[in-house]
Motif scaffolding. Sequence first.
Motif, PDB file in Angstrom:
ATOM      1  N   GLU A   1       0.836  -1.205   0.000  1.00  0.00           N
ATOM      2  CA  GLU A   1       0.000   0.000   0.000  1.00  0.00           C
ATOM      3  C   GLU A   1       0.871   1.255   0.000  1.00  0.00           C
TER       4      GLU A   1
ATOM      5  N   TRP B   1      -5.126   3.244  -3.655  1.00  0.00           N
ATOM      6  CA  TRP B   1      -4.866   1.867  -3.244  1.00  0.00           C
ATOM      7  C   TRP B   1      -6.074   0.983  -3.503  1.00  0.00           C
TER       8      TRP B   1
ATOM      9  N   GLN C   1      -6.234  -2.261  -6.063  1.00  0.00           N
ATOM     10  CA  GLN C   1      -6.710  -3.601  -5.706  1.00  0.00           C
ATOM     11  C   GLN C   1      -7.780  -4.102  -6.666  1.00  0.00           C
ATOM     12  N   GLU C   2      -8.593  -3.189  -7.198  1.00  0.00           N
ATOM     13  CA  GLU C   2      -9.608  -3.583  -8.172  1.00  0.00           C
ATOM     14  C   GLU C   2      -8.974  -4.028  -9.492  1.00  0.00           C
TER      15      GLU C   2
ATOM     16  N   LEU D   1      -5.845  -5.272  -9.915  1.00  0.00           N
ATOM     17  CA  LEU D   1      -4.901  -6.381  -9.764  1.00  0.00           C
ATOM     18  C   LEU D   1      -5.422  -7.716 -10.321  1.00  0.00           C
TER      19      LEU D   1
END
Length: 421
Positions: free
Chosen positions: A378, A400, A404-405, A407
């Motif tokens: 992060e 961040w 994550q969405e 990735l």
Amino acid sequence: MSFKYWDDCVDADDMEEMWMDTRVSDEWISVGETKGRKVHLSRDPDGQVYLTQTEMKAVAGIIVRRHFSSHVDTDMICAISEIGSSRQPLAESYDRKTKNVSIGLMGILPATAEWIFKDLGFRAYDIEGKPDMLYRPFVNVYIGAAYLNWLSGYNGKERCEEFVVRAFIGGPKKASHKSTSGYWKRYLSVKENLQIKSETQLLEFHSATNDVQRSLVPASSKAGDEWAYWDSKASKEDMEELWRCPEVLKEWEKSGERRGSVRFSLDSNKRPYLSRVEVKAVADITISRHFASRGLRSEFLSALAELSSMRFLHGMDSKSGIMGIGYPTALWLYNDVGYKARIIRSAEDLSMPFVSMYFGAAYVLWLSQYEGRERTHEFIVQAYLRGPENVNVQETGPLWLKFQELLPYYTDKHHGSCTIS
């Protein structure tokens, strides 16, 4: 001076570039403007014309890309215009001590503009004996950017951001004088707010498009266009490695690509970009070749590329290449940190996907041990996009969450991995 329309103060080519900026065109269309007709300038409650933040950022971005190879920070330009003129192209400011009048978006003195034109050789716009030209947005930003560029290397030394900003308002001799310290503090506050707003707009853009993955559309550009083909942006060795990647081979064969003339995909504005398969392959190959023992993950770099540049070959705004890494940072990594596997001679080198990916990966590794401490993912993501000094470790930021969405789009179940044969 009086402007009612954008067309009153910019050239036709500049207007075309403004329309090509999707955020500008979306903003203009949303208020009823139509391409092919004159576009109204916004007015505040007092009737003064001003540029919206979207328009200001677009003007700064166009000028920097066109004339300064991304060596000037567009956020710096925008922050200075916010402080100096509230983004009003017709603004004038009178200095009682010097009895000078600064003009336009960035508050340029006519005498300074003449000096920049005559002595420094910045002559893209003919302003000699024409101080009224400084009221024009593109002209004013061009001269202001030229001055910032000169200050960044004042007296043959690479200067820090604080020196450049304080020297811009007070002259080089007052860059460390108490009279410019207040301006510097205000500049930092304004710039931070603009960056937060820009990040929010980027996240909204991602959200509006939902799945950022675009369909693979073959580039339809003129023969010989150096920006249209992979082969002009990668070495023969790099191209061979890409052809060996099963997922890349499948995608390229499906779109009819041939060895020696592999086309980039283009968006609706004819801007070249990489597919997710291509980004993942570049990350895989870069890690296998240069960072195999360093614990880097290709999906991490790929998602970071998408968040930084939307996978555009030339990056977005002032951020260069698919990894959105600035030329000064890449040059520092090469000269001072020792990442020399890829040569970096100019900002244009960062439009080469393998070069951008290499220095992006190097920067990630440096950030992972920032100030001698092992850092979380992060922290690395936020530091990469905003600078390590601007990370709030107590707060999970929207960047961040968006990272994550993105990735999962790059995990092996979506894309196979590539390694050097």
